[in-house]
Design a protein around this motif. Structure first.
Motif, PDB file in Angstrom:
ATOM      1  N   ILE A 258       0.866  -1.179   0.000  1.00 12.60           N
ATOM      2  CA  ILE A 258       0.000   0.000   0.000  1.00 12.60           C
ATOM      3  C   ILE A 258       0.905   1.231   0.000  1.00 12.60           C
ATOM      4  O   ILE A 258       1.696   1.423   0.920  1.00 12.60           O
ATOM      5  CB  ILE A 258      -0.944  -0.001   1.220  1.00 12.60           C
ATOM      6  N   ASP A 259       0.781   2.023  -1.062  1.00  9.81           N
ATOM      7  CA  ASP A 259       1.584   3.238  -1.215  1.00  9.81           C
ATOM      8  C   ASP A 259       0.712   4.472  -1.052  1.00  9.81           C
ATOM      9  O   ASP A 259      -0.395   4.523  -1.593  1.00  9.81           O
ATOM     10  CB  ASP A 259       2.220   3.301  -2.610  1.00  9.81           C
ATOM     11  N   PHE A 260       1.230   5.482  -0.351  1.00 11.86           N
ATOM     12  CA  PHE A 260       0.615   6.798  -0.285  1.00 11.86           C
ATOM     13  C   PHE A 260       1.490   7.724  -1.119  1.00 11.86           C
ATOM     14  O   PHE A 260       2.686   7.851  -0.860  1.00 11.86           O
ATOM     15  CB  PHE A 260       0.553   7.309   1.156  1.00 11.86           C
ATOM     16  N   VAL A 261       0.874   8.360  -2.114  1.00  8.02           N
ATOM     17  CA  VAL A 261       1.620   9.170  -3.069  1.00  8.02           C
ATOM     18  C   VAL A 261       1.035  10.579  -3.140  1.00  8.02           C
ATOM     19  O   VAL A 261      -0.159  10.747  -3.376  1.00  8.02           O
ATOM     20  CB  VAL A 261       1.584   8.522  -4.478  1.00  8.02           C
ATOM     21  N   ASP A 262       1.899  11.571  -2.943  1.00  8.04           N
ATOM     22  CA  ASP A 262       1.539  12.977  -3.111  1.00  8.04           C
ATOM     23  C   ASP A 262       2.103  13.412  -4.463  1.00  8.04           C
ATOM     24  O   ASP A 262       3.304  13.629  -4.597  1.00  8.04           O
ATOM     25  CB  ASP A 262       2.133  13.806  -1.973  1.00  8.04           C
ATOM     26  N   GLU A 263       1.247  13.510  -5.460  1.00  3.56           N
ATOM     27  CA  GLU A 263       1.711  13.812  -6.812  1.00  3.56           C
ATOM     28  C   GLU A 263       2.196  15.250  -6.980  1.00  3.56           C
ATOM     29  O   GLU A 263       2.916  15.539  -7.923  1.00  3.56           O
ATOM     30  CB  GLU A 263       0.603  13.524  -7.829  1.00  3.56           C
ATOM     31  N   THR A 264       1.827  16.146  -6.088  1.00  5.53           N
ATOM     32  CA  THR A 264       2.209  17.550  -6.244  1.00  5.53           C
ATOM     33  C   THR A 264       3.492  17.908  -5.509  1.00  5.53           C
ATOM     34  O   THR A 264       4.136  18.884  -5.862  1.00  5.53           O
ATOM     35  CB  THR A 264       1.088  18.488  -5.751  1.00  5.53           C
ATOM     36  N   LYS A 265       3.872  17.153  -4.482  1.00  2.00           N
ATOM     37  CA  LYS A 265       5.038  17.539  -3.677  1.00  2.00           C
ATOM     38  C   LYS A 265       6.106  16.462  -3.649  1.00  2.00           C
ATOM     39  O   LYS A 265       7.097  16.532  -4.350  1.00  2.00           O
ATOM     40  CB  LYS A 265       4.600  17.852  -2.242  1.00  2.00           C
TER      41      LYS A 265
END
Length: 171
Positions: free
Chosen positions: A124-131
């Motif tokens: 399970i990955d948490f990804v912040d595409e903007t930062k």
């Protein structure tokens, strides 16, 4: 003798649980993340129904943590999984020996016990595409029975997700 039996039972019980490993970007301020969504094109490696079960379990757990699913999220969740075969190296040794006269002799045979164990690794990955991109990851490995009843699978996913998010956010 009682200690040996106790240790054997303890080993069996602890080996049935899931193992979870975590990793995260140390500079991340987790208090900035309040909303999430899932990637539309996730290839989870699970059946469509199991994917929905897992996502419901994640939604429920994240809701209790104060996070909300949104169409305009702070971060995205990606789920991947694969079946893993763990070799069973357990054997029972049978030995025969003898001696007498001028020499010693012996024969030993290893008999495999059990079979290879099938587990499922879920990432399970948490990804912040903007930062920061990927900022938190959990990798779990646990027993998975694709022939279990829907109720049993749902319970397994709920328990797994509870364990996965026990260390989120990192302290």
């Amino acid at each position: 003798m009682k200690n040996i039996i106790f240790l054997s039972v303890l080993l069996v019980l602890t080996s049935c649980g899931s193992v979870v490993n975590y990793d995260y970007e140390k500079s991340t301020d987790f208090s900035n993340y309040k909303t999430y969504s899932y990637y539309d094109d996730m290839e989870t490696g699970l059946s469509e129904l199991d994917t929905k079960r897992l996502m419901r379990a994640i939604d429920s757990e994240l809701k209790t943590m104060g996070l909300t699913r949104s169409d305009n999220p702070d971060f995205f969740i990606d789920i991947q999984s694969q079946q893993v075969t763990n070799r069973n190296n357990s054997t029972v040794g049978v030995g025969v020996g003898g001696g007498g006269g001028r020499g010693f002799g012996g024969v030993s045979v290893g008999i495999p016990v059990g079979q290879n164990q099938q587990t499922r690794e879920i990432i399970i990955d948490f990804v912040d595409e903007t930062k920061t991109g990927l900022f938190w990851q959990a990798v779990s490995e646990s027993k998975y029975n694709s022939n279990a009843s829907p109720e049993k699978r749902e319970a397994v996913f709920a328990k797994l997700v509870e364990k996965v998010f026990a260390e989120y956010p990192p302290k």
